[in-house]
Motif scaffolding. Structure first.
Motif, PDB file in Angstrom:
ATOM      1  N   UNK A  61     -18.183 -21.155  36.034  1.00 53.90           N
ATOM      2  CA  UNK A  61     -18.703 -19.914  36.603  1.00 53.90           C
ATOM      3  C   UNK A  61     -20.218 -19.895  36.662  1.00 53.90           C
ATOM      4  N   UNK A  62     -20.845 -20.433  35.638  1.00 56.69           N
ATOM      5  CA  UNK A  62     -22.314 -20.476  35.614  1.00 56.69           C
ATOM      6  C   UNK A  62     -22.836 -21.386  36.717  1.00 56.69           C
ATOM      7  N   UNK A  63     -22.195 -22.543  36.904  1.00 55.48           N
ATOM      8  CA  UNK A  63     -22.627 -23.470  37.945  1.00 55.48           C
ATOM      9  C   UNK A  63     -22.326 -22.943  39.349  1.00 55.48           C
ATOM     10  N   UNK A  64     -21.243 -22.177  39.492  1.00 56.76           N
ATOM     11  CA  UNK A  64     -20.899 -21.605  40.801  1.00 56.76           C
ATOM     12  C   UNK A  64     -21.741 -20.375  41.109  1.00 56.76           C
ATOM     13  N   UNK A  65     -22.309 -19.765  40.093  1.00 62.93           N
ATOM     14  CA  UNK A  65     -23.129 -18.574  40.293  1.00 62.93           C
ATOM     15  C   UNK A  65     -22.341 -17.293  40.384  1.00 62.93           C
ATOM     16  N   UNK A  66     -21.048 -17.346  40.070  1.00 60.07           N
ATOM     17  CA  UNK A  66     -20.207 -16.145  40.087  1.00 60.07           C
ATOM     18  C   UNK A  66     -19.046 -16.325  39.122  1.00 60.07           C
ATOM     19  N   UNK A  67     -18.511 -15.189  38.678  1.00 58.09           N
ATOM     20  CA  UNK A  67     -17.361 -15.223  37.776  1.00 58.09           C
ATOM     21  C   UNK A  67     -16.130 -15.575  38.584  1.00 58.09           C
ATOM     22  N   UNK A  68     -15.334 -16.499  38.089  1.00 56.26           N
ATOM     23  CA  UNK A  68     -14.198 -17.014  38.844  1.00 56.26           C
ATOM     24  C   UNK A  68     -12.896 -16.283  38.559  1.00 56.26           C
ATOM     25  N   UNK A  69     -12.935 -15.196  37.795  1.00 54.25           N
ATOM     26  CA  UNK A  69     -11.738 -14.391  37.549  1.00 54.25           C
ATOM     27  C   UNK A  69     -11.064 -14.696  36.223  1.00 54.25           C
ATOM     28  N   UNK A  70     -10.023 -13.930  35.969  1.00 55.94           N
ATOM     29  CA  UNK A  70      -9.310 -14.016  34.701  1.00 55.94           C
ATOM     30  C   UNK A  70      -7.955 -14.702  34.814  1.00 55.94           C
ATOM     31  N   UNK A  71      -7.628 -15.290  35.932  1.00 53.57           N
ATOM     32  CA  UNK A  71      -6.299 -15.884  36.089  1.00 53.57           C
ATOM     33  C   UNK A  71      -6.087 -17.078  35.151  1.00 53.57           C
ATOM     34  N   UNK A  72      -7.152 -17.697  34.679  1.00 55.06           N
ATOM     35  CA  UNK A  72      -7.042 -18.815  33.741  1.00 55.06           C
ATOM     36  C   UNK A  72      -6.453 -18.368  32.403  1.00 55.06           C
ATOM     37  N   UNK A  73      -6.581 -17.080  32.095  1.00 52.27           N
ATOM     38  CA  UNK A  73      -6.060 -16.575  30.823  1.00 52.27           C
ATOM     39  C   UNK A  73      -4.537 -16.688  30.761  1.00 52.27           C
ATOM     40  N   UNK A  74      -3.878 -16.565  31.906  1.00 49.44           N
ATOM     41  CA  UNK A  74      -2.419 -16.727  31.935  1.00 49.44           C
ATOM     42  C   UNK A  74      -2.022 -18.138  31.536  1.00 49.44           C
ATOM     43  N   UNK A  75      -2.831 -19.105  31.896  1.00 47.52           N
ATOM     44  CA  UNK A  75      -2.544 -20.486  31.527  1.00 47.52           C
ATOM     45  C   UNK A  75      -2.534 -20.652  30.008  1.00 47.52           C
ATOM     46  N   UNK A  76      -3.526 -20.066  29.336  1.00 47.37           N
ATOM     47  CA  UNK A  76      -3.589 -20.165  27.868  1.00 47.37           C
ATOM     48  C   UNK A  76      -2.416 -19.442  27.222  1.00 47.37           C
ATOM     49  N   UNK A  77      -2.048 -18.283  27.771  1.00 45.74           N
ATOM     50  CA  UNK A  77      -0.917 -17.531  27.209  1.00 45.74           C
ATOM     51  C   UNK A  77       0.384 -18.293  27.406  1.00 45.74           C
ATOM     52  N   UNK A  78       0.580 -18.864  28.583  1.00 42.11           N
ATOM     53  CA  UNK A  78       1.803 -19.634  28.836  1.00 42.11           C
ATOM     54  C   UNK A  78       1.880 -20.885  27.970  1.00 42.11           C
ATOM     55  N   UNK A  79       0.735 -21.520  27.725  1.00 43.20           N
ATOM     56  CA  UNK A  79       0.741 -22.689  26.835  1.00 43.20           C
ATOM     57  C   UNK A  79       1.160 -22.290  25.421  1.00 43.20           C
ATOM     58  N   UNK A  80       0.654 -21.163  24.942  1.00 43.39           N
ATOM     59  CA  UNK A  80       1.033 -20.708  23.603  1.00 43.39           C
ATOM     60  C   UNK A  80       2.516 -20.354  23.555  1.00 43.39           C
TER      61      UNK A  80
END
Length: 191
Positions: A147-166
């Motif tokens: 997100x820092x390199x892109x210059x914008x926040x890329x959203x929260x959809x990655x959080x589902x990945x962590x929850x599904x892994x757990x």
């Protein structure tokens, strides 16, 4: 009469003290995993992770899950170096910024190794609760860099990945430890 009755109540509660506690994990003891089986599972999941379904952001990172699992159960064979190498392989495959997946995998391996003594005392359901923050921190570090390199926040959809892994942690425990489970005496297996 009241003091005598108080003694009876205390003595009846003595059976519920520390001596009456049952072990947290009632599963049979586990044998050491075969190194060939460990590398076979990691390699197969790596090949499965090369398929395009992984590009969907909420998809769980199964390779990260398997590496974290083996870091917990076989830290002498799978550790932070293995996590870093497979992270670099995933970076090259994705064509993304080199080192982002390697950072994610290494942070997850480090968190798993840091909590390993605590995690080994619990069953897989309690372990998945402990692993959720490890997966969230590992995934969030890479998302913050991207997100820092892109210059914008890329959203929260990655959080589902962590929850599904757990949530998949207990399933990984069952599948990856199936060949190592000891046969109980009533099994009818060879002794």
């Amino acid at each position: 009469m009241a003091p005598r009755q108080a003694r009876v109540d205390v003595s009846s509660k003595a059976g519920t003290g520390l001596s009456a506690l049952e072990p947290i994990d009632k599963s049979p003891f586990r044998l050491a995993a075969n190194p060939g089986f460990i590398w076979l599972t990691v390699s197969l999941v790596w090949l499965f992770s090369l398929l395009p379904w992984r590009m969907w952001q909420p998809a769980p990172d199964l390779l990260l899950l398997v590496i974290a699992y083996w870091c917990l159960n076989e830290p002498g064979r799978v550790g932070m170096v293995v996590a870093f190498c497979f992270g670099l392989l995933m970076d090259v495959h994705d064509g993304s910024l080199l080192g982002v997946q390697a950072l994610t995998y290494t942070l997850a391996a480090y968190g798993t190794l840091l909590l390993s003594r605590r995690l080994q005392r619990f069953n897989s359901v309690v372990q998945c609760i402990h692993m959720l923050p490890v997966f969230v921190v590992a995934k969030s570090a890479s998302r913050l860099i991207e997100g820092w390199l892109a210059g914008e926040w890329l959203g929260w959809s990655w959080l589902w990945s962590a929850i599904l892994m757990a949530l998949l942690w207990p399933l990984a425990d069952v599948l990856l430890q199936m060949p190592q489970r000891r046969h109980e005496e009533g099994d009818g297996g060879a002794v």
